[in-house]
Design an enzyme around this catalytic site. Sequence first.
Site, mmCIF file in Angstrom:
data_model
loop_
_atom_site.group_PDB
_atom_site.id
_atom_site.type_symbol
_atom_site.label_atom_id
_atom_site.label_comp_id
_atom_site.label_asym_id
_atom_site.label_seq_id
_atom_site.Cartn_x
_atom_site.Cartn_y
_atom_site.Cartn_z
ATOM 1 N N ALA A 29 0.836 -1.206 0.000
ATOM 2 C CA ALA A 29 0.000 0.000 0.000
ATOM 3 C C ALA A 29 0.862 1.244 0.000
ATOM 4 O O ALA A 29 0.566 2.226 -0.697
ATOM 5 C CB ALA A 29 -0.923 -0.003 1.216
ATOM 6 N N VAL A 30 1.947 1.228 0.768
ATOM 7 C CA VAL A 30 2.872 2.362 0.795
ATOM 8 C C VAL A 30 3.524 2.546 -0.573
ATOM 9 O O VAL A 30 3.676 3.673 -1.061
ATOM 10 C CB VAL A 30 3.950 2.154 1.882
ATOM 11 C CG1 VAL A 30 5.024 3.234 1.810
ATOM 12 C CG2 VAL A 30 3.302 2.148 3.264
ATOM 13 N N THR A 31 3.877 1.450 -1.213
ATOM 14 C CA THR A 31 4.466 1.512 -2.557
ATOM 15 C C THR A 31 3.501 2.172 -3.536
ATOM 16 O O THR A 31 3.879 3.056 -4.315
ATOM 17 C CB THR A 31 4.807 0.100 -3.057
ATOM 18 O OG1 THR A 31 5.742 -0.509 -2.162
ATOM 19 C CG2 THR A 31 5.423 0.148 -4.443
ATOM 20 N N ASP A 65 9.680 4.749 -1.329
ATOM 21 C CA ASP A 65 10.423 3.651 -1.937
ATOM 22 C C ASP A 65 11.365 3.003 -0.926
ATOM 23 O O ASP A 65 11.656 1.816 -1.012
ATOM 24 C CB ASP A 65 11.210 4.157 -3.146
ATOM 25 C CG ASP A 65 11.813 3.035 -3.960
ATOM 26 O OD1 ASP A 65 11.091 2.059 -4.224
ATOM 27 O OD2 ASP A 65 13.006 3.117 -4.307
ATOM 28 N N ASP A 68 8.773 1.426 2.190
ATOM 29 C CA ASP A 68 8.136 0.119 1.972
ATOM 30 C C ASP A 68 9.124 -1.015 2.204
ATOM 31 O O ASP A 68 8.761 -2.084 2.692
ATOM 32 C CB ASP A 68 7.484 0.029 0.591
ATOM 33 C CG ASP A 68 8.477 0.187 -0.547
ATOM 34 O OD1 ASP A 68 9.685 0.313 -0.292
ATOM 35 O OD2 ASP A 68 8.041 0.215 -1.715
ATOM 36 N N GLY A 69 10.407 -0.786 1.883
ATOM 37 C CA GLY A 69 11.412 -1.809 2.149
ATOM 38 C C GLY A 69 11.632 -2.019 3.634
ATOM 39 O O GLY A 69 11.788 -3.160 4.101
ATOM 40 N N SER A 79 7.710 -10.715 -0.129
ATOM 41 C CA SER A 79 6.951 -11.585 -1.021
ATOM 42 C C SER A 79 7.368 -11.359 -2.468
ATOM 43 O O SER A 79 7.880 -10.297 -2.833
ATOM 44 C CB SER A 79 5.452 -11.310 -0.876
ATOM 45 O OG SER A 79 5.139 -10.001 -1.372
ATOM 46 N N ASP A 86 6.903 -3.499 -6.567
ATOM 47 C CA ASP A 86 7.826 -2.408 -6.300
ATOM 48 C C ASP A 86 8.629 -2.057 -7.541
ATOM 49 O O ASP A 86 8.761 -0.879 -7.903
ATOM 50 C CB ASP A 86 8.771 -2.801 -5.156
ATOM 51 C CG ASP A 86 9.709 -1.672 -4.776
ATOM 52 O OD1 ASP A 86 9.223 -0.624 -4.315
ATOM 53 O OD2 ASP A 86 10.927 -1.823 -4.950
ATOM 54 N N ASP A 90 8.208 1.415 -9.723
ATOM 55 C CA ASP A 90 9.377 2.288 -9.874
ATOM 56 C C ASP A 90 9.432 2.862 -11.288
ATOM 57 O O ASP A 90 9.731 4.043 -11.489
ATOM 58 C CB ASP A 90 10.667 1.518 -9.600
ATOM 59 C CG ASP A 90 10.939 1.359 -8.116
ATOM 60 O OD1 ASP A 90 10.242 2.014 -7.304
ATOM 61 O OD2 ASP A 90 11.846 0.580 -7.764
#
Length: 205
Positions: A29-31, A65, A68-69, A79, A86, A90
């Site tokens: 969701a953040v991505t 970016d 999320d990591g 996953s 991701d 990008d």
Amino acid sequence: MLKLLRPAVTRLLTPLGRALTRRGISPNAVTAVGTLGTVAAALFFYPRGQLFAGTLVITFFVLADLLDGVMARMTGPGSTWGAFLDSTLDRVGDAGIFSGLAFWFVVSGQRVLAGVALFCLVAGAVVSYVKARAEALGMTCDVGLAERPERLVVGLVSAGLGGLGVPYVLAAGLWLLAAASAVTVGQRLLHVRRQAVSIPPRTLR
């Protein structure tokens, strides 16, 4: 240099990542929000010539970016879907940034720089594709002068300074980025070729 800075930035983002994780917000969701914000800001601010304001907003969303990591590591092994999403988003974010700049150059009558911005967009996509395709075939391709973090820093810093009225910096930054991206494509092609010629075709995945 940017790889050396990543641990420090990660430490700064860890408390925020922990708070979001506790509230049930997923890294994916953040991505998605980061990419949506990046594209929306680039296409809203840049075509209007609001380069500095646009760069500030984009930089805020680009930090997603990294966030999320951080969150992915907190929630366990990453996953396959998350890694795919991701990487894909990008490319979408990069396209939004350089498309926005290209629109601005067209509107302001700077057609040569519009072409340079589009070249940066395409070359950046090719840089990423070469690595992805090489790794899909079982080879490595973690080389090159201008990887995505470097391309983003050069592009955003140049746009931000250009928005503040610093002369020639945006043009110089884009030309530098175009050259560095082209060199990176060449570096990666040569790196993959050296591996490919030593691997029997039947062993390639």
